[in-house]
Structures are given as C-alpha cells and as structure tokens.
Design a protein around this motif. Structure first.
Motif, PDB file in Angstrom:
ATOM      1  N   THR A 110     -12.009 -56.888  38.407  1.00  0.00           N
ATOM      2  CA  THR A 110     -13.148 -55.995  38.591  1.00  0.00           C
ATOM      3  C   THR A 110     -14.134 -56.273  37.463  1.00  0.00           C
ATOM      4  OG1 THR A 110     -11.839 -54.287  39.691  1.00  0.00           O
ATOM      5  CG2 THR A 110     -13.891 -53.584  38.644  1.00  0.00           C
ATOM      6  N   LEU A 126     -12.877 -46.837  41.295  1.00  0.00           N
ATOM      7  CA  LEU A 126     -13.176 -48.220  41.660  1.00  0.00           C
ATOM      8  C   LEU A 126     -11.934 -48.899  42.213  1.00  0.00           C
ATOM      9  CD1 LEU A 126     -15.190 -49.426  38.530  1.00  0.00           C
ATOM     10  CD2 LEU A 126     -16.117 -48.623  40.698  1.00  0.00           C
ATOM     11  N   CYS A 130     -14.089 -55.197  42.534  1.00  0.00           N
ATOM     12  CA  CYS A 130     -15.503 -54.819  42.611  1.00  0.00           C
ATOM     13  C   CYS A 130     -16.340 -55.651  41.640  1.00  0.00           C
ATOM     14  CB  CYS A 130     -15.681 -53.338  42.291  1.00  0.00           C
ATOM     15  SG  CYS A 130     -15.074 -52.224  43.572  1.00  0.00           S
ATOM     16  N   LEU A 144     -15.704 -46.184  45.190  1.00  0.00           N
ATOM     17  CA  LEU A 144     -15.961 -47.537  45.672  1.00  0.00           C
ATOM     18  C   LEU A 144     -14.626 -48.145  46.067  1.00  0.00           C
ATOM     19  CD1 LEU A 144     -18.472 -49.033  43.041  1.00  0.00           C
ATOM     20  CD2 LEU A 144     -18.959 -47.600  45.029  1.00  0.00           C
ATOM     21  N   HIS A 147     -13.262 -54.603  46.483  1.00  0.00           N
ATOM     22  CA  HIS A 147     -14.170 -55.741  46.660  1.00  0.00           C
ATOM     23  C   HIS A 147     -15.572 -55.317  47.099  1.00  0.00           C
ATOM     24  CE1 HIS A 147     -10.834 -58.533  46.094  1.00  0.00           C
ATOM     25  NE2 HIS A 147     -10.132 -57.733  46.864  1.00  0.00           N
ATOM     26  N   VAL A 148     -16.048 -54.219  46.547  1.00  0.00           N
ATOM     27  CA  VAL A 148     -17.426 -53.788  46.787  1.00  0.00           C
ATOM     28  C   VAL A 148     -18.352 -54.580  45.865  1.00  0.00           C
ATOM     29  CG1 VAL A 148     -19.048 -51.861  46.552  1.00  0.00           C
ATOM     30  CG2 VAL A 148     -16.801 -51.498  47.602  1.00  0.00           C
ATOM     31  N   ASP A 164     -14.186 -50.462  51.575  1.00  0.00           N
ATOM     32  CA  ASP A 164     -13.858 -51.821  51.154  1.00  0.00           C
ATOM     33  C   ASP A 164     -14.896 -52.815  51.678  1.00  0.00           C
ATOM     34  OD1 ASP A 164     -11.550 -50.585  50.244  1.00  0.00           O
ATOM     35  OD2 ASP A 164     -10.246 -51.463  51.777  1.00  0.00           O
TER      36      ASP A 164
END
Length: 233
Positions: A110, A126, A130, A144, A147-148, A164
């Motif tokens: 992330t 999260l 991300c 979130l 993988h945003v 996602d």
C-alpha cells in the motif's frame, strides 16, 4: 564533545533497512508510481525498487534507470519474499493482474504519498494494494477496498465507501456518503455528489457530474452524468 562509542558508530553508519518492491505495469502510470515511491523514500527510506514487470515488454530494457524484469509468470517465479504494486489504471485490467499474481512469495504494498493526511483519528480504512498519490485529500470515516487507485489531487468525503479496484483519475471528487461499487472508474475531474451510488465497473467520464445513482457496467458522461453505453460483462 559527545563521545561516540564504537558500537554506536557502527549502528549510526548502517544504511536504512528497506523492503524490496516490484512495480507491475511499465507504462505511464508505472512511471508515476515509480515517482511516488521515490517521494516516499525521500521522506523515509522504505522501499528498494527491484524492477518493472509487464506482460507487454517495453521498448527499452530499463525505465528511468529501473530494469524491466519480465512478465507476470516470471514475477510469480520469484523465490524470495517480494512486495508488489500494480500500476495499471484500468480497473478490470488491474483486477485481472492481481488474480494472476498467485505466488505465496508476493505481498501487495500500500503506497501513500507522505504529504497525504491519513492519521488514526480520521478513521480511514485501507485495503491492501492501494495507491494514493500526491495532493489527495481524505476526510473521515472512509473505507477504501483492495487495490484502489487515487491519482493526483482526488478528494474523498466523509463516510464514502470505495469498493475493490476502483480507479479515480486526477482531481476526481467524491462527496459524503458516496458508495462506489467494485471497479468503478472515474475520469479526470469527474464528480459524484453526496449519497450517490455507482454500480460495479461503471465508467464516469472526464468532467462528468453524477447527481443520481448509476447502474453497473455502463458509461455515463456529461452534466448531469447520463448513461450512453452499457457494457457486456
């Protein structure tokens, strides 16, 4: 004068401990994510970039001095633990890449630009993988998913939920209590106003303003955003 004992000197002279990180995606977004990683490292040495991977071989053997190392199959073949970030802008394509990266040696990183406020009191949740770029603003009580992607200068309002693989291009704006389902793609300067829900894998075009709920698997453009196309799944 302060005395520095030999053991202290050895500790002070040690290089910072960083973790190996590969970038999947050797295109423009990959270069932007490389820049983000370098900005993180300038603030606090965190990552050692091992190289780029992509199923489409780039024209050059290296990108900004970072080598191209192979495809997803070769990334899955690594024998030592390795963090990976997936720098693919299209939501479905990013999901497909993540599905292919199955090695137990791979861990999704992330990445958050160091100037982005993300303190515990903001209550921001999260998911893994991300990517949050420079200039983004997240307020409070936000979720979130995995993988945003938040590209440069996005704003996320209170109580928003992004599923996602959502992808927000530069300066997209999300109002309070908005719900973006899995894989929603917002173009540059797109806006979703308060309490609107956007269905899975919908595309909201650049500059569009969504003022009412949008169905899944559609493209909506304009002000207000109007559905102009339905996508086959």
């Amino acid at each position: 004068m302060t005395k520095l004992f030999f053991s202290e000197y050895e500790e002070a002279d040690q290089p910072p401990i960083t973790r190996p990180l590969a970038i999947f995606g050797a295109g423009g977004l990959g270069r932007e994510v490389l820049m983000l990683i370098q900005q993180i490292n300038e603030y606090e040495p965190t990552w050692h970039i091992t190289g780029f991977y992509d199923d489409v071989r780039p024209q050059a053997d290296s990108i900004h001095g970072v080598p191209y190392l192979g495809t997803a199959a070769e990334l899955n073949a690594v024998t030592e633990p390795l963090h990976v970030t997936v720098a693919v802008g299209n939501s479905r394509s990013r999901a497909n890449v993540v599905d292919k990266l199955t090695s137990p040696q791979l861990f999704f990183a992330t990445l958050i630009h160091p100037a982005v406020a993300c303190a515990p009191y903001q209550q921001v949740e999260l998911g893994v993988g991300c990517i949050i770029s420079q200039g983004c603003i997240l307020t409070c009580d936000i979720v979130l998913g995995k993988h945003v992607l938040l590209n440069l200068g996005c704003t996320i309002g209170h109580d928003a939920v992004l599923g996602d693989f959502c992808s927000l291009m530069p300066h997209a704006n999300i109002g309070g209590a908005v719900h973006l389902e899995t894989g929603v793609y917002l173009g540059t300067n797109a806006t979703v106003i308060d309490r609107v829900r956007v269905g899975a894998y919908a595309i909201v075009g650049a500059g569009a303003v969504a003022v009412r709920d949008l169905p899944p698997n559609c493209t909506a453009v304009g002000v207000p955003a109007t559905v102009i196309k339905r996508h086959s799944v």
